[in-house]
Design a protein around this motif. Structure first.
Motif, short mmCIF file in Angstrom:
data_model
loop_
_atom_site.label_atom_id
_atom_site.label_comp_id
_atom_site.label_asym_id
_atom_site.label_seq_id
_atom_site.Cartn_x
_atom_site.Cartn_y
_atom_site.Cartn_z
N GLY A 27 32.64 2.75 -12.69
CA GLY A 27 31.52 3.12 -13.54
C GLY A 27 30.24 3.21 -12.72
O GLY A 27 30.27 3.17 -11.49
N GLU A 80 28.13 1.59 -17.18
CA GLU A 80 28.35 2.83 -17.93
C GLU A 80 29.62 3.53 -17.44
O GLU A 80 29.85 3.64 -16.23
CB GLU A 80 27.15 3.77 -17.75
N HIS A 81 30.40 3.96 -18.42
CA HIS A 81 31.64 4.69 -18.10
C HIS A 81 31.69 5.92 -19.00
O HIS A 81 31.67 5.79 -20.22
CB HIS A 81 32.85 3.79 -18.35
N THR A 85 27.78 2.72 -22.21
CA THR A 85 27.97 1.42 -21.55
C THR A 85 29.08 0.67 -22.30
O THR A 85 29.34 0.94 -23.48
CB THR A 85 26.69 0.55 -21.56
#
Ligand code: ITT
Length: 207
Positions: free
Chosen positions: A155, A173-174, A178
């Motif tokens: 991420g 965050e991905h 988040t």
């Protein structure tokens, strides 16, 4: 009954979401050894918890690895969260051009029985350490087999957003959200812990 050994209620919620009613929390504070390897820490914890509980145990050691900080805080994530905290960890990362990070989780399972050989990592370091300690080694470190399951997710670190999850979730965050903006099922579907739990659940169902 399978016992998920942790003092962290966030981990338990995620494990229950995955493993259902077959698992219950054991709030037992096993000795967390100092090591830069999550697997070694988890394996030692699983053995100690099994000796304590006498029931199958699952120990989860996890952390946030920030690439620009050479993997810090990694296995020391819990300590970093308790000391400098999430906001200041973000401030450290903000100084860097490279904001890439990963969450990693290793689950260690122990039920006192042996396992078939498999390509999964075994806690080699632990065995080497036990051998080095010589015949005076006073416990059954070597003789209690442990099976390890690993999960990772990549991420980007961002300014904190979201109210869910725990720990460093608000700054991780991905794919646009988040982890703290996801509900448990969304996070589990892609997270380090979810991936390790999926591997474990598949193996455990066959056992
Ligand atoms: P136990 O040792 O009792 O299980 P702990 O929270 O101290 O609880 P760890 O030693 O594995 O667990 O430390 C993991 C730390 O890494 C945790 O406290 C968070 O700071 C961070 N972390 C791990 N997984 C996380 C996740 O899914 N989301 C956010 N932060 C996480």
């Amino acid at each position: 009954m399978l016992r998920y050994v942790t003092t962290n209620p966030g981990k338990v919620r995620e494990a229950e979401e995955y493993l259902g009613e077959g698992v219950s929390q054991l709030d037992y504070d096993y000795t967390e050894i100092q090591s830069d390897d999550l697997g070694t820490i988890a394996a030692r914890g699983a053995r100690e918890a099994y000796r304590h509980a006498g029931e199958p145990t699952l120990v989860d050691d996890a952390g946030l690895f920030v690439r620009a900080l050479d993997g810090f805080p990694g296995p020391y994530s819990s300590y970093a969260e308790d000391t400098i905290g999430v906001e200041r960890t973000w401030e450290l990362a903000r100084e860097e051009d490279d904001r890439a990070a990963s969450f990693r989780c290793v689950l260690a399972y122990c039920d006192g029985e042996g396992f078939d050989a498999s390509p999964d990592p075994v806690d080699v370091d632990d065995r080497v350490a036990a051998a080095a300690a010589g015949p005076e080694a006073d416990d059954d470190r070597e003789t209690l087999p442990v099976k390890l399951f690993e999960g990772r997710v990549r991420g980007t670190l961002v300014e904190p957003r979201g109210e869910g999850g725990f720990g460093f979730d608000p700054i991780f965050e991905h794919e646009g959200a988040t982890f703290a903006e996801m509900d448990e099922a969304e996070k589990n579907a892609i997270s380090h812990r979810g991936r390790a739990l999926a591997k474990f659940a598949e193996w455990h169902a066959e056992r």
